[in-house]
Write an enzyme that holds these catalytic residues in place. Structure first.
Site, mmCIF file in Angstrom:
data_model
loop_
_atom_site.group_PDB
_atom_site.id
_atom_site.type_symbol
_atom_site.label_atom_id
_atom_site.label_comp_id
_atom_site.label_asym_id
_atom_site.label_seq_id
_atom_site.Cartn_x
_atom_site.Cartn_y
_atom_site.Cartn_z
ATOM 1 N N LYS A 116 -31.099 11.317 -28.407
ATOM 2 C CA LYS A 116 -31.855 10.061 -28.334
ATOM 3 C C LYS A 116 -32.127 9.476 -29.708
ATOM 4 O O LYS A 116 -32.222 8.277 -29.875
ATOM 5 C CB LYS A 116 -33.232 10.333 -27.720
ATOM 6 C CG LYS A 116 -33.241 10.564 -26.259
ATOM 7 C CD LYS A 116 -34.611 11.132 -25.892
ATOM 8 C CE LYS A 116 -34.695 11.352 -24.390
ATOM 9 N NZ LYS A 116 -35.839 12.210 -24.048
ATOM 10 N N LYS B 167 -24.742 17.473 -30.623
ATOM 11 C CA LYS B 167 -25.096 17.040 -29.259
ATOM 12 C C LYS B 167 -25.522 15.569 -29.260
ATOM 13 O O LYS B 167 -26.049 15.072 -30.256
ATOM 14 C CB LYS B 167 -26.160 17.943 -28.647
ATOM 15 C CG LYS B 167 -27.579 17.648 -29.037
ATOM 16 C CD LYS B 167 -28.596 18.195 -28.022
ATOM 17 C CE LYS B 167 -29.948 17.536 -28.300
ATOM 18 N NZ LYS B 167 -30.947 17.642 -27.279
ATOM 19 N N LYS C 142 -35.879 20.382 -36.319
ATOM 20 C CA LYS C 142 -36.800 19.242 -36.412
ATOM 21 C C LYS C 142 -37.732 19.321 -37.613
ATOM 22 O O LYS C 142 -38.298 18.315 -38.018
ATOM 23 C CB LYS C 142 -37.604 19.097 -35.118
ATOM 24 C CG LYS C 142 -36.726 18.698 -33.940
ATOM 25 C CD LYS C 142 -37.522 18.060 -32.816
ATOM 26 C CE LYS C 142 -36.553 17.472 -31.785
ATOM 27 N NZ LYS C 142 -37.225 16.979 -30.587
HETATM 28 P P1 ADP Z 1 -33.774 15.054 -25.846
HETATM 29 O O1 ADP Z 1 -33.274 16.459 -26.030
HETATM 30 O O2 ADP Z 1 -32.689 14.065 -25.574
HETATM 31 O O3 ADP Z 1 -34.779 14.611 -26.842
HETATM 32 P P2 ADP Z 1 -35.459 16.022 -23.691
HETATM 33 O O4 ADP Z 1 -35.906 17.119 -24.586
HETATM 34 O O5 ADP Z 1 -36.476 15.241 -22.950
HETATM 35 O O6 ADP Z 1 -34.596 14.991 -24.469
HETATM 36 O O7 ADP Z 1 -34.410 16.611 -22.684
HETATM 37 C C1 ADP Z 1 -34.393 16.352 -21.294
HETATM 38 C C2 ADP Z 1 -33.315 17.224 -20.676
HETATM 39 O O8 ADP Z 1 -32.019 16.771 -21.077
HETATM 40 C C3 ADP Z 1 -33.400 18.687 -21.102
HETATM 41 O O9 ADP Z 1 -33.144 19.495 -19.964
HETATM 42 C C4 ADP Z 1 -32.295 18.841 -22.112
HETATM 43 O O10 ADP Z 1 -31.779 20.150 -22.159
HETATM 44 C C5 ADP Z 1 -31.261 17.873 -21.571
HETATM 45 N N1 ADP Z 1 -30.372 17.356 -22.632
HETATM 46 C C6 ADP Z 1 -30.751 16.762 -23.794
HETATM 47 N N2 ADP Z 1 -29.684 16.380 -24.521
HETATM 48 C C7 ADP Z 1 -28.586 16.760 -23.803
HETATM 49 C C8 ADP Z 1 -27.170 16.665 -24.025
HETATM 50 N N3 ADP Z 1 -26.679 16.093 -25.127
HETATM 51 N N4 ADP Z 1 -26.335 17.162 -23.075
HETATM 52 C C9 ADP Z 1 -26.831 17.735 -21.952
HETATM 53 N N5 ADP Z 1 -28.152 17.869 -21.691
HETATM 54 C C10 ADP Z 1 -29.021 17.392 -22.590
HETATM 55 NA NA NA Z 2 -34.141 18.533 -25.679
#
Ligand code: ADP
Ligand code: NA
Length: 324
Positions: free
Chosen positions: A195, A192, A111
């Site tokens: 968002k 991966k 990031k």
């Molecule tokens: P992001 O990583 O999408 O910005 P968050 O940090 O809020 O969102 O993540 C929320 C949950 O979703 C965490 O437990 C994270 O490990 C899981 N997560 C995020 N992206 C993925 C993905 N591509 N596949 C599986 N789990 C994911």
């Molecule tokens: Na995350």
């Protein structure tokens, strides 16, 4: 009876990856456990957010938690910034961390890469996450694979603090599902699903329309072998679709591979899309009923009160141990 804690950032509507990797397990873990789920808005502001947008995302995320099966009678659901103990223990965890270990976190490296001015919050995100977890004497943290490193740091910080100041924190364990812990981008299946992907076709959001879901899956990157077979190394696109299909339909990977022997990717993708839509539709229906209800604010207020009474005890204990 284990104590469970996890959080999701209100940085956008949760993705299919967030759901399959983490949020899906939040509901099932309610059976026989004490669960606390959080909207981690203080984590979200480690990168700039539009105030109106984050406010709306917080509201939507609360409704989605409930639509995905979080039962406020059994579990605590709250907004991080409404319980000041998070920021307070977060500071203590920052003082427990070393710069070197924070700079080594892959999320920080990803990031901050190429940024002229790096917000300090990006570096101190993991100590805040450690505080979130440790405040509730958590045993188990359901997360996707990308959070494994942060969980390891949380354990290191808890151990470091306990060794120096006495037994204050429970050692938490990650709960990473065997399938779905890393749902990949539909456009570039070696990355991966995220968002913040600039390519909107790469990510399925849990509030996407049926039409958009079908379109995105139909245009997902695959390969030209034309055989439905599971191999993450050489067939990342098809393997990712197989994982998604299996999780959404409850059918095993082996059964799916057998079923699509000799069939083309077109038919396969149509069926993957159908499985995703039928899994997501009931969630969206419940969401639509919840999003306008006044109940939502009451649930979050009550959740914050309950969370505070637990968190405050741990914070007091940590401060007493430090002599402050
Ligand atoms: P992001 O990583 O999408 O910005 P968050 O940090 O809020 O969102 O993540 C929320 C949950 O979703 C965490 O437990 C994270 O490990 C899981 N997560 C995020 N992206 C993925 C993905 N591509 N596949 C599986 N789990 C994911
Ligand atoms: Na995350």
């Amino acid at each position: 009876m284990a104590k469970i804690f996890s959080g999701v950032q209100p940085t956008s509507i949760p993705t299919l990856g967030n759901y399959l990797g983490a949020m899906r397990n939040f509901a099932t873990l309610q059976e026989g456990n004490e669960c606390i789920y959080c909207i981690v808005d203080e984590h979200a502001i480690t990168v700039p957010q539009d105030p109106k947008e984050i406010q709306s995302n917080i509201h939507s995320l609360a409704a989605l938690y409930l639509a995905m099966g979080i039962d406020p009678k059994r579990s605590i659901l709250f907004i991080q910034s409404e319980v000041p103990c998070h920021a307070q223990l977060g500071w203590i965890m920052q003082c427990t961390s070393y710069m070197g270990e924070l700079e080594r976190m892959t999320q920080f490296k990803d990031k901050s890469k190429g940024k002229q001015a790096i917000p300090a919050g990006l570096l101190t995100y993991p100590p805040l996450m450690a505080a979130d977890i440790l405040l509730y004497q958590t045993d188990l943290v359901p997360v996707g694979a990308d959070q494994k490193q942060h969980l390891e740091l949380t354990r290191d910080l808890a151990e470091r603090f306990n060794n120096k100041y006495g037994d204050v924190f429970t050692m938490p364990e990650p709960y990473i599902p065997p399938v779905g812990a890393r749902i990949m981008s539909l456009a570039e299946p070696t990355k991966k699903m995220s968002k913040s992907d600039a390519n909107r076709k790469a990510t399925i959001f849990t509030l996407d329309s049926e039409k958009d879901i079908i379109k995105k899956i139909k245009s997902a990157t695959t390969d030209d072998e034309a055989t439905v077979r599971y191999d993450r190394e050489t067939k990342p696109g098809i393997s990712n679709l197989l994982d998604i299909f299996s999780l959404c339909s409850g059918t095993s990977l082996d059964e799916l591979v057998a079923k699509y022997q000799g069939k083309g990717y077109g038919e396969f993708k149509t069926d993957v899309a159908e499985a995703v839509v039928s899994m997501i539709k009931p969630i969206q229906e419940r969401y639509n009923n919840l999003i306008e209800s006044k109940e939502l604010d009451e649930i979050l207020d009550e959740g914050a009160d309950k969370a505070y009474s637990i968190a405050k005890k741990t914070l007091t204990k940590a401060e007493a141990a430090l002599g402050i």
